[in-house]
Design an enzyme around this catalytic site. Sequence first.
Site, PDB file in Angstrom:
ATOM      1  N   LYS A  32      62.751  43.748 113.636  1.00 43.35           N
ATOM      2  CA  LYS A  32      61.454  44.265 113.174  1.00 43.35           C
ATOM      3  C   LYS A  32      60.431  44.159 114.299  1.00 43.35           C
ATOM      4  CE  LYS A  32      58.217  43.669 109.281  1.00 43.35           C
ATOM      5  NZ  LYS A  32      57.911  42.824 108.095  1.00 43.35           N
ATOM      6  N   SER A  82      57.274  45.468 103.960  1.00 43.78           N
ATOM      7  CA  SER A  82      56.938  46.049 105.251  1.00 43.78           C
ATOM      8  C   SER A  82      58.136  46.191 106.186  1.00 43.78           C
ATOM      9  CB  SER A  82      55.864  45.204 105.925  1.00 43.78           C
ATOM     10  OG  SER A  82      56.367  43.911 106.206  1.00 43.78           O
ATOM     11  N   SER A 130      58.472  41.202 101.908  1.00 48.25           N
ATOM     12  CA  SER A 130      58.712  42.263 102.889  1.00 48.25           C
ATOM     13  C   SER A 130      60.140  42.387 103.422  1.00 48.25           C
ATOM     14  CB  SER A 130      57.760  42.102 104.071  1.00 48.25           C
ATOM     15  OG  SER A 130      56.493  42.575 103.715  1.00 48.25           O
TER      16      SER A 130
END
Lengths: 486, 478
Positions: free
Chosen positions: A78, A153, A177
């Site tokens: 990420k 996210s 997330s």
Amino acid sequence: MKLYEKTAAELSEMLRNKKCSAAEILNDVNERIKAAEGKIGAYVTLNNNAAEEARAVDESIARGESVHPLAGIPIAVKDNISTRGIRTTCSSRMLENYIPPFDASAVERIKNAGMIITGKTNTDEFAMGSTTETSYMHPTRNPHNTDYVPGGSSGGSAAAVAAGETIVALGSDTGGSVRQPAALCGAVGIKPTYGRVSRYGLIAYASSLEQIGAIGKSVRDAAMVLDLISGHDPMDATSAISEKTDYALNLRETAKGLRIGVPDEYFSENIDDDVKEAVYGALKLLESEGAQIKRISLPDTQFAVNAYYIIASAEASSNLARYDGVKYGYRAENFDGLTDMYEKTRSEGFGNEVKRRIMLGTFVLSSGCCDKYYKRAKLMQQRISEEFSEAFTDCDVIAAPSYPCAAFRIGESAGDPVEMYSRDICTVTANIAGLPAISVPCGKNSAGLPLGMQLIGNKFAEQIILDAANAYEKICGGFNTLAANL
Amino acid sequence: MKQYETVIGLEIHAELNTESKIYCSCRNAFGQEPNTQICPVCMGLPGTLPTLNEKAVDFAVRMGHALSCRINSVCRQDRKNYFYPDLPKAYQISQADIPLCENGHLEIMIDGAEKTVGIMRIHIEEDAGKLLHDASYAGSLADYNRCGVPLIEIVTEPDIRSSGEAKAVLDTIRGILRYLDISDCKMQEGSIRCDVNVSVREKGSSELGIRCEMKNVNSFSAAVRGIEYEAKRQIGILESGGVIIQETRRWDDAKGMSFTMRTKEDAEDYRFFPEPDLGTIVVSEERIEKLKETIPELPNAKVFRYVKEHGLPETDARLIADDIDKAKLYDECTALGKCRPKSVSNWILGDISKFCNDTGRSILGTPLTAEKLAGLIAETEKGRISSSAAKTVFRVIVDEGGEPCEIIERLGLAQNSDTESLKQLAAEILAANEKSVSDYKNGKKNALGYLVGQCMKASGGRANPEIIRELLENLLNG
């Protein structure tokens, strides 16, 4: 069957038996990226050195050196987790060109193990959001239906796994997330106990709530990655002193005797019926395999979303203050004096969702408001934690939906942030209480979109939730994470 | 005009001289090239986290003990949020509600009287960087070397009533910091700084007046000037019927004036909250006790001992005790028991201090060890050398080294105290100076001084002047 379709565990076995090479795996993944990335948009930046790194692993294997089981396995990271030499943007204009001079501790561990970083995945800006739409870069699309969001996210990481654009991925989970995008993309996602994985190098949104977690196509894959990244780190004062974990090695396949608590509050009218049905269905299957299902109640969870947004925003307002245009990152071009430079830089460099949370956080910490909001939220956090501790005296895991609904269409959620926040009800409690939680796919809705079941464990009881999830995976005969017809 | 009283509280920031910084492993060193003592952590790069240097806690606890504070064995660190280019994270890690040490006190000597000043708290925090302004560049330059240097902030109660008392508090605290060897206390390097809170009230009133905080006080003497200016300013306002506004003022030492920085209305809201990246600080009772054992005899205790046990005048005692090097030399020298403490004090405050001031050497940086100094003084006290010869020996020791006795021998500096030979010398001088002898006998007693001088001259300065004087008197009166 292409190599990108396989799990990390399968590929690890093949590498060990010289049935394939790291270069071949990477090659298949790269082909897949070429084919799918245009439709999905999972990545912000690809790692240009991946091929070289894969070759190095192959050479090491050829020399007969003993390598880590995950050596040569592609992993996506990420874009809020620092990677030395590869830009780390948090999907924000503010850090569009920021290249960290150091690796996050989790990245250091995956590199030392010889895992191959495919690239940096898209996220909601600074991990604030649950659709990956607040990214400054581009939206990411759900591989199971590209008109839909992948969740967020860590939407880029979940989408990359589900699209076969990587094998496993690292995400971060501040309020759901990792688990929510995993659920919406039909993948497995685990958020460890607070302190289990070092946060060093994870670009902070809400320091006291977030953890780096793993996303994969199977429970075993998630367990293998978690084993690799967990453990004490002297660079993170909040990292727990703990023994090396062997979750994957100890993974059990039976649910016999497992006591599963099912709290009423997570199956309220705010949860879509198809989600409830899917989770109840999954629980029935576990029950048929010998698990005990118990109805329980966690009344204080009704305050969790409020407490979460107060604490997270408060910490965010402080954590993101360093982006001031002075030292690195975006700086406004035209300004008149220092204050104007600060104001323009931050006005232009941050998107609306980030600004909203900074303002909310600044407000709840301001003198006169701090007692009313921040301190009360911290008290509520304490109560919720105690309520969970109490519940775990009677059950081994607590089951809940991972999200109140399936993925929605891109653009659909814009405009009502409070409505969006309220949907975090299923996931934020684990962050508030610092508990480990895993999301596993539990079927699809009528539109063919994946749904997720969440299993929450007591502190440092990752093994129990992984075992439960693995038992469920065995009952299902696998999760079919990979999107068909992409 | 009414009678006013000035009420002063001090906030003293001292940089701790730990090896490394407070939240990272960078070296804590002053005077290096800009931006060379930095790392991702003290630069606050995204994703970095602080880890506490426990040495800073130890140092602060020791200061807490020295100021008789209660040590909070469980406390936490908090973020103080504000924007400034020298603060890379845009927050300073400090301590808000629960400081490491609180409720202490400090004794100062002022005009011969002892006074107790309360210590509200001592907390640990990190220093910020520095902005530099260079003529070659239109903007500001930032040097982040100082970011993360550990600081303690010592806050006094508003117990101070004059600039003199404030100076005594600052001097005493500096003395203690040096004794504990936890801060370099170099004002010019900014390693000790203070903010001054001043208010005035009518004498006899028990309510505190509105206070002003003065920043940018860069030396202890500036603190004295600033307090005097500020008290006068506030009294002036009250006398003309005005009201004091609570504000933060900046002291301009060159102009000798203070100026408004910000008033209460636009005071910054620092939004303190617990630092989530650091755990609770826990200092075990055992560690607290162990640290207590490391506290040496402090300046105040030394002054007391020097006066009571050694009979030193208080000013001498204070001058020696306030300087850790002087005190060390004094204590070692007197402990040998070879000479009178007052002689040691005279030497240290006289010739030795002068020599160090002239040459820039430190008291302990000369070859004059306590043993040599004691030896030198003992020889003088025994009358073996004159005081002027002692000065010669001292110069030789500090310039070339060597033992006092050996130098006295080698340079032939020993006084002649042999009565027989001196009697002969005295007789010869009297015989050669008939005029002076008759002057003396006719009542001009100061002729004796001349005759002593003649004996000294004839002996090459080596005759013991006491004995010569006595012999001459006996001969003249006999």
